[in-house]
Design an enzyme around this catalytic site. Structure first.
Site, PDB file in Angstrom:
ATOM      1  N   GLU A 118     -11.291   6.460   1.270  1.00 31.98           N
ATOM      2  CA  GLU A 118     -10.009   5.900   0.870  1.00 31.98           C
ATOM      3  C   GLU A 118      -9.534   6.502  -0.451  1.00 31.98           C
ATOM      4  OE1 GLU A 118      -6.706   3.158   1.268  1.00 31.98           O
ATOM      5  OE2 GLU A 118      -8.096   4.153   2.619  1.00 31.98           O
ATOM      6  N   ARG A 147       0.918  -1.159   0.000  1.00 32.98           N
ATOM      7  CA  ARG A 147       0.000   0.000   0.000  1.00 32.98           C
ATOM      8  C   ARG A 147       0.936   1.181   0.000  1.00 32.98           C
ATOM      9  NH1 ARG A 147      -2.463   4.105  -0.553  1.00 32.98           N
ATOM     10  NH2 ARG A 147      -4.373   4.720   0.552  1.00 32.98           N
ATOM     11  N   HIS A 205      -2.828  10.954   5.167  1.00 35.66           N
ATOM     12  CA  HIS A 205      -4.250  11.288   5.208  1.00 35.66           C
ATOM     13  C   HIS A 205      -4.477  12.581   5.995  1.00 35.66           C
ATOM     14  CE1 HIS A 205      -4.989   7.044   4.167  1.00 35.66           C
ATOM     15  NE2 HIS A 205      -4.190   6.717   5.160  1.00 35.66           N
ATOM     16  N   HIS A 210       3.307   7.345   5.608  1.00 42.45           N
ATOM     17  CA  HIS A 210       3.551   5.959   5.995  1.00 42.45           C
ATOM     18  C   HIS A 210       3.320   5.030   4.816  1.00 42.45           C
ATOM     19  CE1 HIS A 210      -0.701   6.929   6.771  1.00 42.45           C
ATOM     20  NE2 HIS A 210      -0.968   5.655   6.477  1.00 42.45           N
ATOM     21  N   HIS A 231       1.988   7.170   1.478  1.00 43.47           N
ATOM     22  CA  HIS A 231       0.843   8.085   1.431  1.00 43.47           C
ATOM     23  C   HIS A 231       0.633   8.726   2.803  1.00 43.47           C
ATOM     24  CE1 HIS A 231      -0.805   4.366   3.111  1.00 43.47           C
ATOM     25  NE2 HIS A 231      -1.799   5.074   3.610  1.00 43.47           N
ATOM     26  N   GLU A 268      -4.954   7.613  11.419  1.00 41.91           N
ATOM     27  CA  GLU A 268      -5.226   6.213  11.063  1.00 41.91           C
ATOM     28  C   GLU A 268      -4.831   5.293  12.209  1.00 41.91           C
ATOM     29  OE1 GLU A 268      -3.852   4.765   7.164  1.00 41.91           O
ATOM     30  OE2 GLU A 268      -2.880   3.113   8.233  1.00 41.91           O
TER      31      GLU A 268
END
Length: 381
Positions: free
Chosen positions: A145, A74, A79, A122, A77, A83
């Site tokens: 998402e 993943r 946010h 992360h 990125h 999280e």
């Protein structure tokens, strides 16, 4: 029982369209399952989410269920939201960076947690032959998402002349960048953490991960509960959680939470949840593994394990820095006996005596064993 009022209050809170039956006559399915959500399929991985759009009452928290096969990444990125995550199966490597330039790398397995504050970059990568599956929790029900800030997406939408200046490299080198976001993709096999540390590695002062199942449990007569919040996982400032293991036929005692809605994820087993919403309203719902439910702040409730053979495993998750609850049992035991007697058994002395004796210790029994199977039930009223 005011069914119309009950439907307008509780059913939207749990993702249902109409009432079925009222407790104790029956129950209805409690809420959406991740299996009912749209699944985004990627290269050897997938993701699906439950947000306020799928569950209208989920205003405080959104959840994402994600699977990564071995070596699948993943991508790097960050946010807007914080999280929090719980590893459901397999092994995963996490990396992160703090605001002082400290780097963090850790390998996690089933029952472990991570927490990345808002804006902290992360990545995640599946390890081992079975990869990993985990539950992601975000401290805003409106999270999507699709709105993640992704490394390759930013690079693809930045002029190559700017990238050249930023990284001090010839512009033509950036002709080989991906044309858009990679999001979830097959990566190379990682080495050990020591082998992976970058040349400029400076260990972060922050601990982004926690071993939840190593937390000393609160033992009840019918199971146990592990609580993780900012008191034992200091970085987790906006998410508090409880991991419940409820034995066959046992129940999570009657209680309520004063500081946040409860966002519940059912990991294993079959559950029945009954909610008291005041004004004569109460409602019962059934859940199974993979389901999600929301219990509004301050509404009294309890959770029953419907199985006579299998433990029920549940996560209680809150947008709060501390886990808080009030136990009805403890409240009765800590209130003057005369006052309790006058409320519940004013004209029945024998019943009042038995009730007051049962609560006189005033200790929480977070998860209670099935009463009629216990020796003390013999010969009672």
């Amino acid at each position: 029982m005011r069914v119309t009022e009950l439907a307008s209050l509780l059913l939207p809170a749990l993702g249902l369209a109409a009432p079925v039956k009222q407790h104790p006559l029956g129950s209805s399915h409690g809420g959406p399952s991740f299996a009912d959500s749209h699944t985004r399929i990627e290269e050897n991985g997938w993701t699906r989410q439950t947000t306020v759009r799928e569950l209208p009452s989920s205003k405080q928290i959104a959840g994402v269920n994600m699977r990564l096969d071995e070596g699948v990444i993943r991508e790097l990125h960050w946010h807007k939201e914080a999280e929090w995550a719980y590893v459901l199966a397999g092994n995963v490597r996490v990396t992160a960076l703090d605001v002082e330039g400290g780097s963090f790398i850790d390998d996690l397995s089933e029952g472990d947690l991570w927490y990345f504050p808002s804006g902290h970059p992360h990545s995640l990568q599946g390890l081992g032959p079975n990869g990993t599956e985990f539950l992601l929790v975000f401290d805003d029900g409106g999270f999507s998402e699709e709105s993640t800030f992704i490394l390759t997406d930013w690079l693809a939408h930045t002029p190559k002349s700017v990238l050249s200046e930023n990284f001090r490299l010839p512009p033509e080198l950036f002709e080989h960048l991906p044309a858009g976001e990679k999001y979830i993709f097959q990566g190379s096999t990682p080495g050990s953490i020591d082998e992976e540390k970058p040349a400029a590695f400076k260990k972060s002062k922050l601990q982004f991960t926690h071993h939840m199942l190593d937390t000393p449990p609160k033992i009840g007569s019918g199971g146990q509960a592990r609580i993780v919040d900012s008191r034992n996982f200091p970085i987790s400032k906006t998410i508090a959680a409880g991991h419940l293991s409820i034995g066959p036929g046992s129940m999570r005692e009657m209680h309520w939470h004063p500081n946040a809605d409860e966002w519940s994820f059912f990991i294993k087993g079959r559950a029945r949840v009954t909610i008291f919403a005041a004004e004569g309203n109460a409602r019962t719902f059934d859940y199974m593994a993979g389901d999600v439910g929301v219990i509004p702040q301050n509404m009294g409730h309890f959770i029953e394990n419907l199985s006579d053979e299998e433990d029920l495993e549940v996560l209680e998750i809150f947008r709060a820095d501390q886990f808080m609850d009030f136990s009805l049992f403890q409240w009765m035991g800590e209130t003057p006996a005369r006052l309790v007697r006058d409320h519940v058994f004013q004209h029945h002395p024998k019943a009042a005596e038995a009730f007051l004796k049962s609560v006189e210790g005033a200790e929480k029994d977070v998860i209670k064993d099935l009463y009629y199977k216990s020796p003390e039930a013999e010969g009672e009223l």
